[in-house]
Design a protein around this motif. Structure first.
Motif, PDB file in Angstrom:
ATOM      1  N   VAL A   1       0.856  -1.180   0.000  1.00  6.73           N
ATOM      2  CA  VAL A   1       0.000   0.000   0.000  1.00  6.73           C
ATOM      3  C   VAL A   1       0.893   1.230   0.000  1.00  6.73           C
ATOM      4  O   VAL A   1       1.873   1.298   0.747  1.00  6.73           O
ATOM      5  CB  VAL A   1      -0.922   0.020   1.235  1.00  6.73           C
ATOM      6  CG1 VAL A   1      -1.739   1.305   1.275  1.00  6.73           C
ATOM      7  CG2 VAL A   1      -1.845  -1.198   1.237  1.00  6.73           C
ATOM      8  N   VAL A   2       0.562   2.217  -0.844  1.00  5.09           N
ATOM      9  CA  VAL A   2       1.317   3.460  -0.893  1.00  5.09           C
ATOM     10  C   VAL A   2       0.571   4.528  -0.103  1.00  5.09           C
ATOM     11  O   VAL A   2      -0.583   4.844  -0.402  1.00  5.09           O
ATOM     12  CB  VAL A   2       1.526   3.944  -2.345  1.00  5.09           C
ATOM     13  CG1 VAL A   2       2.303   5.253  -2.356  1.00  5.09           C
ATOM     14  CG2 VAL A   2       2.257   2.880  -3.155  1.00  5.09           C
ATOM     15  N   ASP A   3       1.235   5.066   0.912  1.00  5.12           N
ATOM     16  CA  ASP A   3       0.680   6.152   1.710  1.00  5.12           C
ATOM     17  C   ASP A   3       1.247   7.454   1.157  1.00  5.12           C
ATOM     18  O   ASP A   3       2.443   7.715   1.281  1.00  5.12           O
ATOM     19  CB  ASP A   3       1.078   5.967   3.174  1.00  5.12           C
ATOM     20  CG  ASP A   3       0.493   7.028   4.096  1.00  5.12           C
ATOM     21  OD1 ASP A   3      -0.095   8.008   3.582  1.00  5.12           O
ATOM     22  OD2 ASP A   3       0.639   6.886   5.321  1.00  5.12           O
ATOM     23  N   MET A   4       0.401   8.285   0.546  1.00  2.00           N
ATOM     24  CA  MET A   4       0.867   9.512  -0.090  1.00  2.00           C
ATOM     25  C   MET A   4       1.445  10.519   0.896  1.00  2.00           C
ATOM     26  O   MET A   4       2.160  11.440   0.494  1.00  2.00           O
ATOM     27  CB  MET A   4      -0.278  10.146  -0.897  1.00  2.00           C
ATOM     28  CG  MET A   4      -0.680   9.324  -2.106  1.00  2.00           C
ATOM     29  SD  MET A   4       0.651   9.222  -3.337  1.00  2.00           S
ATOM     30  CE  MET A   4       0.184   7.706  -4.204  1.00  2.00           C
ATOM     31  N   ARG A   5       1.169  10.342   2.180  1.00  2.00           N
ATOM     32  CA  ARG A   5       1.786  11.215   3.182  1.00  2.00           C
ATOM     33  C   ARG A   5       3.295  11.012   3.244  1.00  2.00           C
ATOM     34  O   ARG A   5       4.042  11.877   3.740  1.00  2.00           O
ATOM     35  CB  ARG A   5       1.173  10.954   4.554  1.00  2.00           C
ATOM     36  CG  ARG A   5      -0.301  11.298   4.665  1.00  2.00           C
ATOM     37  CD  ARG A   5      -0.887  10.864   5.987  1.00  2.00           C
ATOM     38  NE  ARG A   5      -0.821   9.413   6.163  1.00  2.00           N
ATOM     39  CZ  ARG A   5      -1.287   8.782   7.245  1.00  2.00           C
ATOM     40  NH1 ARG A   5      -1.845   9.473   8.230  1.00  2.00           N
ATOM     41  NH2 ARG A   5      -1.204   7.463   7.336  1.00  2.00           N
ATOM     42  N   SER A   6       3.750   9.869   2.766  1.00  3.86           N
ATOM     43  CA  SER A   6       5.174   9.558   2.804  1.00  3.86           C
ATOM     44  C   SER A   6       6.006  10.583   2.038  1.00  3.86           C
ATOM     45  O   SER A   6       7.133  10.903   2.439  1.00  3.86           O
ATOM     46  CB  SER A   6       5.398   8.159   2.213  1.00  3.86           C
ATOM     47  OG  SER A   6       6.752   7.823   2.173  1.00  3.86           O
ATOM     48  N   PHE A   7       5.460  11.110   0.946  1.00  7.16           N
ATOM     49  CA  PHE A   7       6.254  12.014   0.108  1.00  7.16           C
ATOM     50  C   PHE A   7       6.564  13.343   0.785  1.00  7.16           C
ATOM     51  O   PHE A   7       7.732  13.737   0.877  1.00  7.16           O
ATOM     52  CB  PHE A   7       5.573  12.219  -1.244  1.00  7.16           C
ATOM     53  CG  PHE A   7       5.386  10.940  -2.007  1.00  7.16           C
ATOM     54  CD1 PHE A   7       6.473  10.165  -2.363  1.00  7.16           C
ATOM     55  CD2 PHE A   7       4.122  10.483  -2.336  1.00  7.16           C
ATOM     56  CE1 PHE A   7       6.320   8.962  -3.039  1.00  7.16           C
ATOM     57  CE2 PHE A   7       3.949   9.291  -3.008  1.00  7.16           C
ATOM     58  CZ  PHE A   7       5.047   8.522  -3.365  1.00  7.16           C
ATOM     59  N   PRO A   8       5.577  14.073   1.312  1.00  3.43           N
ATOM     60  CA  PRO A   8       5.936  15.308   2.005  1.00  3.43           C
ATOM     61  C   PRO A   8       6.757  15.070   3.267  1.00  3.43           C
ATOM     62  O   PRO A   8       7.615  15.887   3.620  1.00  3.43           O
ATOM     63  CB  PRO A   8       4.581  15.958   2.325  1.00  3.43           C
ATOM     64  CG  PRO A   8       3.574  14.871   2.224  1.00  3.43           C
ATOM     65  CD  PRO A   8       4.103  13.933   1.187  1.00  3.43           C
ATOM     66  N   ILE A   9       6.519  13.949   3.944  1.00  2.00           N
ATOM     67  CA  ILE A   9       7.309  13.658   5.144  1.00  2.00           C
ATOM     68  C   ILE A   9       8.779  13.486   4.776  1.00  2.00           C
ATOM     69  O   ILE A   9       9.670  14.108   5.382  1.00  2.00           O
ATOM     70  CB  ILE A   9       6.776  12.405   5.867  1.00  2.00           C
ATOM     71  CG1 ILE A   9       5.405  12.679   6.477  1.00  2.00           C
ATOM     72  CG2 ILE A   9       7.761  11.946   6.956  1.00  2.00           C
ATOM     73  CD1 ILE A   9       4.700  11.443   7.016  1.00  2.00           C
ATOM     74  N   MET A  10       9.072  12.640   3.786  1.00  2.00           N
ATOM     75  CA  MET A  10      10.474  12.398   3.433  1.00  2.00           C
ATOM     76  C   MET A  10      11.105  13.592   2.731  1.00  2.00           C
ATOM     77  O   MET A  10      12.295  13.853   2.885  1.00  2.00           O
ATOM     78  CB  MET A  10      10.595  11.123   2.600  1.00  2.00           C
ATOM     79  CG  MET A  10      10.256   9.855   3.383  1.00  2.00           C
ATOM     80  SD  MET A  10      10.914   8.325   2.673  1.00  2.00           S
ATOM     81  CE  MET A  10      10.012   8.229   1.143  1.00  2.00           C
ATOM     82  N   ARG A  11      10.322  14.360   1.966  1.00  2.00           N
ATOM     83  CA  ARG A  11      10.872  15.557   1.326  1.00  2.00           C
ATOM     84  C   ARG A  11      11.228  16.626   2.356  1.00  2.00           C
ATOM     85  O   ARG A  11      12.078  17.484   2.103  1.00  2.00           O
ATOM     86  CB  ARG A  11       9.897  16.125   0.299  1.00  2.00           C
ATOM     87  CG  ARG A  11       9.757  15.253  -0.942  1.00  2.00           C
ATOM     88  CD  ARG A  11       8.897  15.888  -2.007  1.00  2.00           C
ATOM     89  NE  ARG A  11       9.686  16.756  -2.878  1.00  2.00           N
ATOM     90  CZ  ARG A  11       9.508  18.055  -2.998  1.00  2.00           C
ATOM     91  NH1 ARG A  11       8.574  18.665  -2.286  1.00  2.00           N
ATOM     92  NH2 ARG A  11      10.257  18.759  -3.820  1.00  2.00           N
ATOM     93  N   SER A  12      10.619  16.564   3.532  1.00  2.00           N
ATOM     94  CA  SER A  12      10.945  17.531   4.583  1.00  2.00           C
ATOM     95  C   SER A  12      12.361  17.357   5.108  1.00  2.00           C
ATOM     96  O   SER A  12      12.891  18.242   5.786  1.00  2.00           O
ATOM     97  CB  SER A  12       9.947  17.424   5.744  1.00  2.00           C
ATOM     98  OG  SER A  12      10.165  16.246   6.510  1.00  2.00           O
ATOM     99  N   PHE A  13      13.005  16.235   4.779  1.00  2.00           N
ATOM    100  CA  PHE A  13      14.394  16.015   5.194  1.00  2.00           C
ATOM    101  C   PHE A  13      15.373  16.773   4.288  1.00  2.00           C
ATOM    102  O   PHE A  13      16.578  16.742   4.509  1.00  2.00           O
ATOM    103  CB  PHE A  13      14.743  14.520   5.163  1.00  2.00           C
ATOM    104  CG  PHE A  13      13.791  13.643   5.927  1.00  2.00           C
ATOM    105  CD1 PHE A  13      13.100  14.119   7.036  1.00  2.00           C
ATOM    106  CD2 PHE A  13      13.575  12.334   5.528  1.00  2.00           C
ATOM    107  CE1 PHE A  13      12.216  13.299   7.733  1.00  2.00           C
ATOM    108  CE2 PHE A  13      12.694  11.504   6.220  1.00  2.00           C
ATOM    109  CZ  PHE A  13      12.014  11.993   7.319  1.00  2.00           C
TER     110      PHE A  13
END
Length: 272
Positions: A176-188
């Motif tokens: 399952v792909v959780d789209m919240r993952s992208f802004p979370i990891m881009r915040s690094f």
């Protein structure tokens, strides 16, 4: 956001999309090269920076008898030849610290497979080469936890780092792909890639091998680009039904350009 240098390509930093694409595994030289040529031509027509990918060894297989590829020595020879022929950067997976040094002599991007993203010696050793390192987020990892992986690599002083999302596993042969993952990891502050084809894989879904739902690749890729992802990872093939690995989740090359056109258009809207 930081930019990352991959040979003569600069990615991240709010720039447009870049693409890592090619067959799942090196099957034979001629077919692998032909797939790379078509993928490069498609990306060039659309003005997308292109990085060729193919695995020299698929170490994480469902069955001992599954096809793994030509191995380190022969695989790197093939990748070096393709790199010269296509004049593009190349990326492939490494699985052990012993593979780091020879792989770094050929590859422009050292890729850490998802199952190995917590292996400290592997990620640190890869970053220590100074090459760009792309770490796939483990199917068992929360996106926030990938900041620890980045910090391990940053200890070497290497800033050419990327993270890739490839879905979460809750068992039962699904991701399952959780789209919240992208802004979370881009915040690094480092570029984030979406692995659109492995994210529709059904691990072990065919018993002794994985299955997949390639029909969902366009939907997930569009959603990821709409979420602001920096790059896209695709496994593509002229005839996935004949592929020796991951055929059910690979894209047909004939459908690749139309999808990329959609993604470029979405990316322009998102990034202004």
């Amino acid at each position: 956001m930081k930019t990352v240098q991959i040979k003569d390509i600069t990615v991240g930093g709010g720039k447009g999309l870049f693409v890592l694409a090619g067959p799942c595994v090196i099957e034979d030289y001629d077919r692998t090269l032909a797939i790379g040529k078509r993928a490069k031509e498609i990306c060039e027509r659309l003005g997308i920076p292109y990085i060729f990918k193919a695995s020299f060894d698929k170490a994480n297989r469902s069955s001992y008898g599954s096809f793994r590829g030509p191995g380190l020595e022969e695989g790197l020879k093939i990748l070096a030849s393709i790199k010269k022929e296509l004049n593009v950067p190349v990326v492939s997976d490494i699985h052990s610290i012993e593979q780091i040094e020879p792989a770094a002599e050929v590859l422009d991007v050292l890729q850490i497979p998802a199952f190995l993203c917590r292996q400290t010696d592997l990620v640190y050793g890869a970053a220590k080469t100074g090459k760009c390192v792309n770490v796939k987020k483990g199917q068992f990892m929360a996106p926030k936890d990938m900041e620890n992986v980045l910090n391990k690599m940053k200890e070497t002083g290497n800033e050419n780092l990327m993270l890739t999302e490839r879905g979460f596993s809750f068992g039962y042969n699904n991701l399952v792909v959780d789209m919240r993952s992208f802004p979370i990891m881009r915040s690094f502050d480092y570029p984030v890639v979406f692995d659109a084809t492995h994210s529709v894989q059904l691990p072990g879904g065919a018993g002794t091998k994985s299955s997949g739902n390639r029909e969902f690749v366009p939907n997930l890729a569009r959603a990821a680009v709409a979420s602001g992802v920096d790059g896209l990872f695709f496994e593509v093939h002229d005839n996935p039904e004949e592929a020796l690995s991951d055929g059910p989740n690979m894209l047909y090359l004939d459908n690749f350009e139309a999808l990329l056109k959609d993604l470029v258009a979405i990316d322009k809207i998102v990034k202004g």
